[in-house]
Design an enzyme around this catalytic site. Structure first.
Site, PDB file in Angstrom:
ATOM      1  N   GLU A 109       0.835  -1.214   0.000  1.00  0.00           N
ATOM      2  CA  GLU A 109       0.000   0.000   0.000  1.00  0.00           C
ATOM      3  C   GLU A 109       0.865   1.258   0.000  1.00  0.00           C
ATOM      4  O   GLU A 109       0.554   2.237  -0.673  1.00  0.00           O
ATOM      5  CB  GLU A 109      -0.917   0.020   1.239  1.00  0.00           C
ATOM      6  CG  GLU A 109      -2.093  -0.941   1.143  1.00  0.00           C
ATOM      7  CD  GLU A 109      -2.871  -0.787  -0.154  1.00  0.00           C
ATOM      8  OE1 GLU A 109      -3.104   0.358  -0.598  1.00  0.00           O
ATOM      9  OE2 GLU A 109      -3.237  -1.825  -0.758  1.00  0.00           O
ATOM     10  N   SER A 195      19.104  -8.024  -9.083  1.00  0.00           N
ATOM     11  CA  SER A 195      17.979  -8.165 -10.010  1.00  0.00           C
ATOM     12  C   SER A 195      18.186  -9.200 -11.122  1.00  0.00           C
ATOM     13  O   SER A 195      17.231  -9.877 -11.494  1.00  0.00           O
ATOM     14  CB  SER A 195      17.649  -6.814 -10.645  1.00  0.00           C
ATOM     15  OG  SER A 195      17.481  -5.828  -9.672  1.00  0.00           O
ATOM     16  N   HIS A 326       2.950  -9.725  -9.648  1.00  0.00           N
ATOM     17  CA  HIS A 326       4.395  -9.935  -9.739  1.00  0.00           C
ATOM     18  C   HIS A 326       5.142  -8.893  -8.900  1.00  0.00           C
ATOM     19  O   HIS A 326       6.039  -9.206  -8.131  1.00  0.00           O
ATOM     20  CB  HIS A 326       4.870  -9.876 -11.198  1.00  0.00           C
ATOM     21  CG  HIS A 326       6.349  -9.708 -11.340  1.00  0.00           C
ATOM     22  ND1 HIS A 326       7.232 -10.708 -10.986  1.00  0.00           N
ATOM     23  CD2 HIS A 326       7.098  -8.668 -11.759  1.00  0.00           C
ATOM     24  CE1 HIS A 326       8.469 -10.271 -11.183  1.00  0.00           C
ATOM     25  NE2 HIS A 326       8.414  -9.042 -11.647  1.00  0.00           N
ATOM     26  N   SER A 327       4.771  -7.629  -9.089  1.00  0.00           N
ATOM     27  CA  SER A 327       5.384  -6.556  -8.326  1.00  0.00           C
ATOM     28  C   SER A 327       4.403  -5.401  -8.312  1.00  0.00           C
ATOM     29  O   SER A 327       3.305  -5.499  -8.865  1.00  0.00           O
ATOM     30  CB  SER A 327       6.699  -6.099  -8.966  1.00  0.00           C
ATOM     31  OG  SER A 327       6.421  -5.375 -10.159  1.00  0.00           O
TER      32      SER A 327
END
Lengths: 435, 364
Positions: A109, A195, A326-327
């Site tokens: 959030e 990443s 996913h993100s």
């Protein structure tokens, strides 16, 4: 140069080559076993001959079964497989899963509100993290992908450490250099996340090889990755290196059905990732229900014993479902149905399964759960307020850590920026950074 | 990707090269040791590298050496006898997979263990580019110093060999010079190779040593027997001169030394010849001092012209020495083509091309 001299040289070179080759041949033939009194092909010594032509089909193999301990209602199916964990341990498992899930909700959030730049939640995969981490020792080295925050929770990474990393403030162990959720902790033996997918897998193998050579080694390496990452060349490299170089590493594949939007049937056509282990690379393999914390725990415990005893790798595939998007940069309802997500978020959810188990045991206390969750909520919200007010590290640190010591050209560039910033202060967010 | 017989073919060709100097494009100029260096042994470059690795494995009992075909001695013989001496758990073959070798090496180094990894030819380093550039080079930085892979060294045979064509001749140093976090070095002969390799192995940063493979056998020198480490990031002034600065590295140094001889003989020009040695980080100070002194600079490398490391040198010198330059900086390099097979004599920045460029600079 005369023709003759050149010929002599060529002859000598050829002779040396022949010597070298015969050496190679000798070393090959030393280990040759014969089948039917014939020489065995070195590439597949133990294979027998057949005289009828047949393609070996994927269907000839039954899929590797999914090991589980509990059913979806939290009942243990085979008492012998119950790990018999104490109430204390089970409660820690449950609390850590709740903590992870609660923290995820709030940080997700807070990204939506623009307070942090990026976030990735772990919904639906909590049991894979906690169950596997619980079966390890702190001295075991972890290499992760990015969706393994639960492993850190189990090991004691604190809420403030998570949130400070997401803000990249002066208390971030990574010094504000990487995107959110790229955690790392030397103290907790959790190698810093990066990443590029799968790069950590052959690295984990190298670390395992080095550990194996230490006298009286009693630690292994665990490497987590998703089923999408398993398509990278590095995954192939790692499986093969681990098998041939005999490394005590556990390849923990989180098969959650999706790599961003790509469903697993567009990712591979074999029997998942587990199917690659035994036949493909010669690696002991187990497939588990990743929503069943005890199944993951048992499998991991067994895998750890095996890799340390044998100095060989294990492939462990934990099946789950990525309940999360996913993100924060992804809306997964664009490529899958809300009903499907809802099913995995309720009936087949790892936290509700463990909760049911605890209810049966009489260990579950509704009031305690509510209090715990609201306590975590408060703590996370409070920490967000604190972390976002903290200053970022001194911007000069941008030049540090490129090398062990700062080389002259970087010192010069640092000085150049100092002078520039001094002359153009008003254009830079200096107030947010330590001086 | 490559066939061992191909490598063996190259090996025997190099043997021939060593004896057949008319076929190679350079004449080897041995490095002279300081007066009074006694304990020396004649070694070619592969023997010096072998000697350096022998010392490294002896001094650090955890150090590991691995790569494709390293176990039996390596296709260029650099690891000869080391498996017998240190055991097959320390000197070993890996599967044929460069990204695996690089990733594995990083993991070994993550534990603090010394890793010496071989990529069989520089031309095949590209599958490991991701591991080297995104991982090895950034490990310390991205973790805020919590983790690193500084105890890692890559050894990578590179450069022209007479007939290596596209995939046994490349000089990829410029790709890596664009990557903060790496050290990139290139020796010009046995003495330097030993000192640089031992320095790279000890250095707390991931290092790549590109080894000009045509020198493995062609270069023979009296190499000190004891362990020694060169300074990384420093270049060597091999010949002092006042008229023009010639900058190169690796095999090209020997071309430039011959050019300097020719320039003296034919034109009475005094060349200052500098071996850059370290491509990253590089020795800006020594280079600029020389450029300021001579006012003229020629840079030569085997790799292609566009975005070769010569571009970085030329741009830097231009910025720092603008008022002292008497002529444009010239770069004599490979052409902007893949490295060809039968056209190699026309591709290389040989002494004739370098001398012609030198004349242009002098007459500017």
């Amino acid at each position: 140069m005369s023709f003759l001299r050149k010929s002599v040289q060529l002859f000598n070179a050829a002779k040396q080559n022949t010597r070298m080759l015969s050496g190679v041949q000798r070393s090959y033939s030393a280990g040759v076993k014969t089948v039917d009194d014939r020489y065995a092909f070195p590439g597949a010594r133990d294979a027998s001959f057949v005289n009828n032509l047949k393609l070996t089909m994927p269907e000839d193999y039954a899929p590797i079964p999914i090991y589980r301990v509990m059913d979806r209602d939290g009942y243990v199916l085979n008492e012998q497989e119950d790990p018999q964990l104490s109430q204390e341990v089970v409660e820690k498992m449950f609390r850590d899963m709740l903590l992870l899930s609660t923290m995820d909700k709030i940080l997700y959030e807070s990204q939506r509100q623009g307070r942090i730049s990026f976030y990735m939640t772990n919904f639906g995969e909590e049991a894979s993290h906690i169950g596997s981490a619980a079966a390890l020792e702190m001295r075991d080295v972890i290499y992760g992908q990015y969706r393994e925050a639960g492993v850190l929770v189990w090991r004691g990474f604190r809420i403030d450490q998570f949130i400070d990393q997401c803000y990249g403030n002066d208390d971030d162990l990574g010094r504000g250099k990487q995107m959110p959720v790229h955690y790392g902790s030397k103290e907790l033996n959790f190698v810093t996340i990066s990443s590029p997918l799968s790069t950590q897998i052959p690295q984990a193998v190298g670390a395992a090889y080095a550990l194996k050579r230490k006298p009286n080694n009693d630690s292994c390496v665990v490497c987590y990755f998703g089923e999408g990452a398993a398509s990278e060349g590095d995954a192939h490299a790692a499986f093969n290196f681990a098998a041939t170089l005999e490394c005590p590493v556990i390849f923990f594949c989180r098969n959650n059905g999706f790599a961003i939007s790509t469903p697993s049937n567009e990712q591979y056509r074999g029997d998942g990732i587990a199917g690659r282990g035994p036949m493909g690379y010669g690696i002991a393999t187990v497939r588990v229900d990743g929503t069943d914390v005890f199944a993951v725990y048992n499998a991991m415990k067994r895998a750890r014993e095996y890799v340390l005893r044998e100095n060989k790798p294990v492939v462990l595939e934990a099946l789950a479902y990525r309940v999360s998007h996913h993100s924060t940069s992804d809306d997964s309802t664009a490529y899958r149905s809300a009903e499907e997500i809802e099913m995995w978020n309720t009936l087949e959810h790892p936290i509700s399964k463990l909760k049911s188990y605890m209810v049966h045991k009489g260990w579950f206390n509704e009031k305690e759960e509510t209090e715990f969750v609201s306590g975590v909520r408060k703590q996370v919200l409070k920490q967000i307020a604190i972390s976002e007010k903290k200053l970022k590290p001194n911007w000069r640190e941008m030049f540090e850590g490129v090398y062990a010591d700062m080389p002259k050209h970087l010192l010069k560039q640092q000085r150049e920026l100092e002078q520039h910033v001094e002359a153009h202060k008003q254009h830079y967010p200096l107030k947010s950074f330590k001086q | 990707m490559k066939v061992s017989s191909l490598a063996r073919g190259l090996l025997s060709a190099i043997k021939l090269n060593a004896r057949c100097s008319t076929r190679s494009h350079f004449t080897y100029y041995p490095t002279k040791l300081a007066e009074g260096t006694h304990d020396v042994q004649k070694m070619n470059m592969f023997q010096a590298i072998n000697n350096a690795m022998d010392l490294a494995l002896e001094q650090d009992s955890s150090a590991l050496l691995f790569g494709e075909d390293v176990g039996f001695g390596g296709v260029f013989r650099c690891s000869m006898n080391l498996r017998d001496k240190y055991g097959k758990d320390r000197v070993f073959n890996t599967p044929l997979c460069e990204q695996g070798i690089a990733g594995f090496a990083i993991g070994v180094a993550n534990t603090g263990t010394t890793a010496i990894a071989e990529i069989q030819f520089a031309d095949y380093i590209f599958p490991s580019f991701d591991q080297i550039v995104n991982e090895a080079a950034k490990y310390r930085y991205r973790s805020g110093g919590l983790f690193d892979c500084g105890s890692l060294t890559f050894r990578v045979p590179c450069g022209a060999v007479g007939h290596g064509a596209l995939y046994h001749s490349q000089s990829p140093e410029a790709y890596f010079a664009h990557t903060p976090g790496l050290r990139v070095v290139i020796p010009r002969g046995p003495i330097k190779a030993k000192g640089l390799l031992l320095a790279c192995i000890k250095d707390p940063n991931p290092c790549i040593m590109f080894e000009p493979k045509t020198l493995y056998r062609a270069a023979v020198e009296d190499v000190p027997v004891e362990s020694y480490a060169d300074d990384l990031g420093k270049c060597d002034i091999l010949r002092e001169g006042k008229d023009i600065t010639l900058i190169g590295w690796g095999t090209q140094i020997h071309v430039l030394l011959e050019v300097a001889d020719l320039a003296k003989k034919e034109l009475d020009i005094d060349c200052e010849v500098i071996d850059l040695v370290s491509v990253l980080p590089w020795d800006t100070q020594t280079i600029c001092n020389s450029a300021n002194k001579t006012g003229r600079v020629l840079i030569a490398h085997e790799a292609p012209f566009t975005q070769g490391f010569g571009s970085e040198l030329a741009a830097y010198i231009q910025e720092k020495c603008f008022l002292r330059l008497e002529a444009p900086i010239k770069r004599v390099t490979g052409w902007d083509t893949p490295f060809p097979h039968v056209f190699e004599p026309f591709y290389l920045p040989d002494k004739h091309r370098c001398l012609a460029a030198l004349k242009e600079i002098i007459n500017y």
